[in-house]
Design a protein around this motif. Structure first.
Motif, PDB file in Angstrom:
ATOM      1  N   ARG A  16      59.178  86.136  28.482  1.00  0.00           N
ATOM      2  CA  ARG A  16      58.193  85.367  29.260  1.00  0.00           C
ATOM      3  C   ARG A  16      56.789  85.580  28.707  1.00  0.00           C
ATOM      4  O   ARG A  16      56.036  84.614  28.505  1.00  0.00           O
ATOM      5  N   GLN A  17      56.426  86.839  28.416  1.00  0.00           N
ATOM      6  CA  GLN A  17      55.104  87.142  27.892  1.00  0.00           C
ATOM      7  C   GLN A  17      54.928  86.583  26.488  1.00  0.00           C
ATOM      8  O   GLN A  17      53.864  86.057  26.140  1.00  0.00           O
ATOM      9  N   ALA A  22      52.388  82.711  22.959  1.00  0.00           N
ATOM     10  CA  ALA A  22      52.516  81.698  21.913  1.00  0.00           C
ATOM     11  C   ALA A  22      51.894  80.373  22.356  1.00  0.00           C
ATOM     12  O   ALA A  22      51.180  79.713  21.580  1.00  0.00           O
ATOM     13  N   LEU A  23      52.142  79.980  23.584  1.00  0.00           N
ATOM     14  CA  LEU A  23      51.588  78.728  24.088  1.00  0.00           C
ATOM     15  C   LEU A  23      50.070  78.813  24.246  1.00  0.00           C
ATOM     16  O   LEU A  23      49.347  77.848  23.978  1.00  0.00           O
ATOM     17  N   ARG A  24      49.581  79.980  24.670  1.00  0.00           N
ATOM     18  CA  ARG A  24      48.132  80.157  24.781  1.00  0.00           C
ATOM     19  C   ARG A  24      47.478  80.005  23.412  1.00  0.00           C
ATOM     20  O   ARG A  24      46.434  79.368  23.279  1.00  0.00           O
ATOM     21  N   ARG A  31      46.182  72.796  19.078  1.00  0.00           N
ATOM     22  CA  ARG A  31      47.417  72.089  18.729  1.00  0.00           C
ATOM     23  C   ARG A  31      48.109  71.521  19.964  1.00  0.00           C
ATOM     24  O   ARG A  31      48.942  70.620  19.850  1.00  0.00           O
ATOM     25  N   LEU A  32      47.762  72.056  21.129  1.00  0.00           N
ATOM     26  CA  LEU A  32      48.157  71.453  22.405  1.00  0.00           C
ATOM     27  C   LEU A  32      46.850  71.022  23.070  1.00  0.00           C
ATOM     28  O   LEU A  32      46.200  71.808  23.756  1.00  0.00           O
ATOM     29  N   GLN A  64      46.239  81.247  35.050  1.00  0.00           N
ATOM     30  CA  GLN A  64      45.077  81.575  34.222  1.00  0.00           C
ATOM     31  C   GLN A  64      44.136  80.378  34.058  1.00  0.00           C
ATOM     32  O   GLN A  64      43.111  80.479  33.385  1.00  0.00           O
ATOM     33  N   GLY A  65      44.510  79.246  34.651  1.00  0.00           N
ATOM     34  CA  GLY A  65      43.657  78.063  34.594  1.00  0.00           C
ATOM     35  C   GLY A  65      43.796  77.249  33.326  1.00  0.00           C
ATOM     36  O   GLY A  65      42.991  76.350  33.074  1.00  0.00           O
ATOM     37  N   LEU A  66      44.825  77.519  32.518  1.00  0.00           N
ATOM     38  CA  LEU A  66      44.983  76.825  31.245  1.00  0.00           C
ATOM     39  C   LEU A  66      45.874  75.595  31.351  1.00  0.00           C
ATOM     40  O   LEU A  66      45.765  74.681  30.529  1.00  0.00           O
TER      41      LEU A  66
END
Length: 225
Positions: A16-17, A22-24, A31-32, A64-66
């Motif tokens: 999960r972390q 990776a997404l962050r 890239r996102l 986290q607001g992302l």
């Protein structure tokens, strides 16, 4: 049986972390992009994992607001505005001023030498990346620099909140920076001077440099926002 269950929980938590990290990084690198939609299934297939740790990671990034939750449709990258950015800069300024008020000099004097060396190394690497115009490397070292620096006061709530705000400011700034013709001259590169001021316990100079940094950030938005 119980031990195996605990091991499974640990693996899932670690996964999960890893997915959240990776997404962050993808979001911070642009890239996102803002407003980009995606589903749990798409991310799970991309990383070759089950849906559960992906969903948990995405909800962590929402906290986290992302990211934003799209009801019945999945998730999308949160879109910050220029007004949001100005408010973020104000918030991070107040946090840092709070650090100075909470005995930064005594905290620095009590900090182990190896920690101070690490802070200085992060600062030097961040400045080197800024002068080279290497935005991705700069973001990584900048976040580490501020994370280590804020940790000296021993208050994890301060460190975590500052880190969250700094991630959000980078998330807004990256698309603007990537559109500039002269990236090197649009990146602040005062990390080493700031670290030097702090390691010499010159808090007045450190605050002056932080004010300079904030002015630089706000000017960037004024020019390119």
């Amino acid at each position: 049986m119980a031990a195996g269950g605990d091991s499974s929980v640990i693996r899932r938590s670690t996964l999960r972390q890893q997915i959240a990290d990776a997404l962050r990084d993808e979001v911070l690198a642009g890239r996102l992009p803002s407003g980009h939609p995606f589903t749990v299934k798409e991310i799970a297939e991309q990383y070759g994992v089950s849906a559960t740790p992906v969903r948990e990671a995405l909800l962590d990034l929402c906290a986290q607001g992302l990211l934003d939750v799209e009801q019945h449709r999945g998730f999308k990258v949160h879109a910050f505005t220029a007004d949001d950015f100005v408010a973020m800069v104000e918030a991070r300024t107040l946090i840092i001023e709070g650090i100075f008020r909470s005995g930064a000099e005594s905290a620095l004097r009590a900090t182990p030498a190896e920690v101070l060396v690490s802070i200085r190394r992060r600062a030097d690497e961040a400045e080197r990346a800024a002068r080279a115009g290497d935005l991705d490397v700069l973001i990584g070292y900048d976040l580490r620099f501020w994370r280590e620096l804020s940790s000296i006061v021993g208050n994890p709530y301060i460190s975590d909140f500052l880190d969250r705000v700094r991630v959000q400011t980078w998330m807004f700034a990256v698309p603007l920076l990537r559109r500039t013709d002269d990236l090197k001259n649009n990146l602040w590169h005062g990390h080493s001077r700031l670290a030097q001021a702090l390691l010499q316990y010159d808090l007045a100079e450190a605050q002056r440099l932080i004010a300079e940094y904030n002015e630089h950030s706000l000017t960037l938005v004024g020019k390119h926002g």
